[in-house]
Design a protein around this motif. Structure first.
Motif, PDB file in Angstrom:
ATOM      1  N   VAL A  18      79.983 -18.297   2.925  1.00  0.00           N
ATOM      2  CA  VAL A  18      80.888 -17.867   1.862  1.00  0.00           C
ATOM      3  C   VAL A  18      81.387 -16.462   2.152  1.00  0.00           C
ATOM      4  O   VAL A  18      80.767 -15.684   2.859  1.00  0.00           O
ATOM      5  CB  VAL A  18      80.240 -17.921   0.461  1.00  0.00           C
ATOM      6  N   CYS A  19      82.542 -16.184   1.568  1.00  0.00           N
ATOM      7  CA  CYS A  19      83.256 -14.930   1.821  1.00  0.00           C
ATOM      8  C   CYS A  19      82.412 -13.708   1.423  1.00  0.00           C
ATOM      9  O   CYS A  19      82.182 -12.809   2.220  1.00  0.00           O
ATOM     10  CB  CYS A  19      84.564 -14.989   1.056  1.00  0.00           C
ATOM     11  N   GLY A  20      81.927 -13.691   0.184  1.00  0.00           N
ATOM     12  CA  GLY A  20      80.991 -12.647  -0.221  1.00  0.00           C
ATOM     13  C   GLY A  20      81.561 -11.269  -0.507  1.00  0.00           C
ATOM     14  O   GLY A  20      80.810 -10.351  -0.825  1.00  0.00           O
ATOM     15  N   GLY A  28      86.228 -11.268  -7.035  1.00  0.00           N
ATOM     16  CA  GLY A  28      86.867 -12.568  -6.878  1.00  0.00           C
ATOM     17  C   GLY A  28      88.388 -12.467  -6.746  1.00  0.00           C
ATOM     18  O   GLY A  28      88.983 -11.472  -7.130  1.00  0.00           O
ATOM     19  N   VAL A  29      88.980 -13.509  -6.174  1.00  0.00           N
ATOM     20  CA  VAL A  29      90.437 -13.575  -6.031  1.00  0.00           C
ATOM     21  C   VAL A  29      90.909 -14.970  -6.424  1.00  0.00           C
ATOM     22  O   VAL A  29      90.119 -15.900  -6.501  1.00  0.00           O
ATOM     23  CB  VAL A  29      90.885 -13.309  -4.570  1.00  0.00           C
ATOM     24  N   CYS A  30      92.217 -15.101  -6.612  1.00  0.00           N
ATOM     25  CA  CYS A  30      92.803 -16.441  -6.709  1.00  0.00           C
ATOM     26  C   CYS A  30      92.862 -16.988  -5.284  1.00  0.00           C
ATOM     27  O   CYS A  30      93.345 -16.296  -4.397  1.00  0.00           O
ATOM     28  CB  CYS A  30      94.209 -16.384  -7.313  1.00  0.00           C
ATOM     29  N   PRO A  78      80.879 -11.403  -6.775  1.00  0.00           N
ATOM     30  CA  PRO A  78      81.173 -11.599  -5.348  1.00  0.00           C
ATOM     31  C   PRO A  78      81.879 -12.942  -5.118  1.00  0.00           C
ATOM     32  O   PRO A  78      81.586 -13.924  -5.795  1.00  0.00           O
ATOM     33  CB  PRO A  78      79.797 -11.580  -4.690  1.00  0.00           C
ATOM     34  N   CYS A  79      82.793 -12.944  -4.171  1.00  0.00           N
ATOM     35  CA  CYS A  79      83.616 -14.119  -3.882  1.00  0.00           C
ATOM     36  C   CYS A  79      82.780 -15.254  -3.320  1.00  0.00           C
ATOM     37  O   CYS A  79      81.976 -15.079  -2.418  1.00  0.00           O
ATOM     38  CB  CYS A  79      84.693 -13.719  -2.883  1.00  0.00           C
ATOM     39  N   ARG A  80      82.972 -16.463  -3.850  1.00  0.00           N
ATOM     40  CA  ARG A  80      82.201 -17.629  -3.394  1.00  0.00           C
ATOM     41  C   ARG A  80      83.058 -18.607  -2.599  1.00  0.00           C
ATOM     42  O   ARG A  80      82.647 -19.727  -2.328  1.00  0.00           O
ATOM     43  CB  ARG A  80      81.640 -18.378  -4.604  1.00  0.00           C
ATOM     44  N   MET A  94      86.509 -13.555   6.025  1.00  0.00           N
ATOM     45  CA  MET A  94      86.851 -13.670   4.610  1.00  0.00           C
ATOM     46  C   MET A  94      87.621 -14.945   4.310  1.00  0.00           C
ATOM     47  O   MET A  94      88.097 -15.636   5.206  1.00  0.00           O
ATOM     48  CB  MET A  94      87.635 -12.431   4.169  1.00  0.00           C
ATOM     49  N   CYS A  95      87.750 -15.224   3.013  1.00  0.00           N
ATOM     50  CA  CYS A  95      88.440 -16.438   2.579  1.00  0.00           C
ATOM     51  C   CYS A  95      89.959 -16.230   2.604  1.00  0.00           C
ATOM     52  O   CYS A  95      90.450 -15.123   2.791  1.00  0.00           O
ATOM     53  CB  CYS A  95      87.985 -16.795   1.169  1.00  0.00           C
ATOM     54  N   GLY A  96      90.681 -17.316   2.373  1.00  0.00           N
ATOM     55  CA  GLY A  96      92.135 -17.272   2.388  1.00  0.00           C
ATOM     56  C   GLY A  96      92.727 -16.367   1.326  1.00  0.00           C
ATOM     57  O   GLY A  96      93.763 -15.745   1.531  1.00  0.00           O
ATOM     58  N   GLY A  97      92.080 -16.285   0.172  1.00  0.00           N
ATOM     59  CA  GLY A  97      92.576 -15.427  -0.897  1.00  0.00           C
ATOM     60  C   GLY A  97      92.422 -13.957  -0.561  1.00  0.00           C
ATOM     61  O   GLY A  97      93.350 -13.166  -0.740  1.00  0.00           O
ATOM     62  N   HIS A  98      91.261 -13.600  -0.030  1.00  0.00           N
ATOM     63  CA  HIS A  98      91.036 -12.198   0.306  1.00  0.00           C
ATOM     64  C   HIS A  98      91.878 -11.731   1.484  1.00  0.00           C
ATOM     65  O   HIS A  98      92.219 -10.559   1.591  1.00  0.00           O
ATOM     66  CB  HIS A  98      89.548 -11.956   0.577  1.00  0.00           C
ATOM     67  N   VAL A  99      92.220 -12.669   2.376  1.00  0.00           N
ATOM     68  CA  VAL A  99      93.003 -12.261   3.538  1.00  0.00           C
ATOM     69  C   VAL A  99      94.417 -11.814   3.118  1.00  0.00           C
ATOM     70  O   VAL A  99      95.024 -10.972   3.766  1.00  0.00           O
ATOM     71  CB  VAL A  99      93.041 -13.396   4.610  1.00  0.00           C
TER      72      VAL A  99
HETATM   73 ZN    ZN Z   1      86.975 -14.138  -0.704  1.00  0.00          ZN
END
Ligand code: ZN
Ligand code: ZN
Length: 151
Positions: free
Chosen positions: A73-75, A79-81, A112-114, A131-136
């Protein structure tokens, strides 16, 4: 039937066992005998099998890498959309995206982002973050000169 790393590992060990068995069975054919040529051919086939085992092993290792990634997980600390990035607002324990208005019934912004890791980001100093797609989305705007690789 889905191909998993565990299944591929199973194939690897069976192919290894078969290779070893062919080598064992075809180990000592007295030269000059009528069987000699054929047994030599079988030993040659065992060499090809051994190369096949290496390829299977590589495939198993790649599958393991992908499976490990799936569980990662991004961590990042907020959080983001997943689609729009840093667009959440939080109020009374509910987080809502300002763009798509999707909402989460918990303080997503404050936790924290999951989301699953999907990108590798390397900043100009060489520090790597996954990182996840939202955080990128946010990182693209904030990290000038970084390189982004989809995993
Ligand atoms: Zn994330
Ligand atoms: Zn959104």
């Amino acid at each position: 039937m889905s191909v998993t790393a565990a299944r591929m590992r199973d194939l690897v060990s069976r192919a290894e066992a078969l290779t070893a068995e062919v080598r064992e069975v075809c180990g000592g054919a007295p030269s000059g005998s009528a069987e000699h040529e054929h047994i030599r051919a079988a030993r040659h086939a065992a060499d090809w099998l051994a190369r096949g085992v290496e390829d299977l092993e590589r495939a198993a290792a790649e599958l393991e890498r992908l499976e490990a990634l799936r569980d990662q997980v991004c961590g990042i600390g907020w959080g983001v959309c997943p689609e729009h990035g840093n667009t959440l607002r939080s109020s009374a324990g509910v987080a809502t995206c300002r763009v798509c208005e999707r909402s989460w019934s918990y303080d997503r912004l404050g936790q924290p982002c999951r989301e699953r890791v999907a990108w590798k980001v390397v900043d100009p100093g060489g520090t790597e973050t996954r990182m996840c797609g939202g955080h990128v989305l946010g990182a693209r705007a904030a990290m000038a000169g970084a390189s982004f690789t989809q995993l």
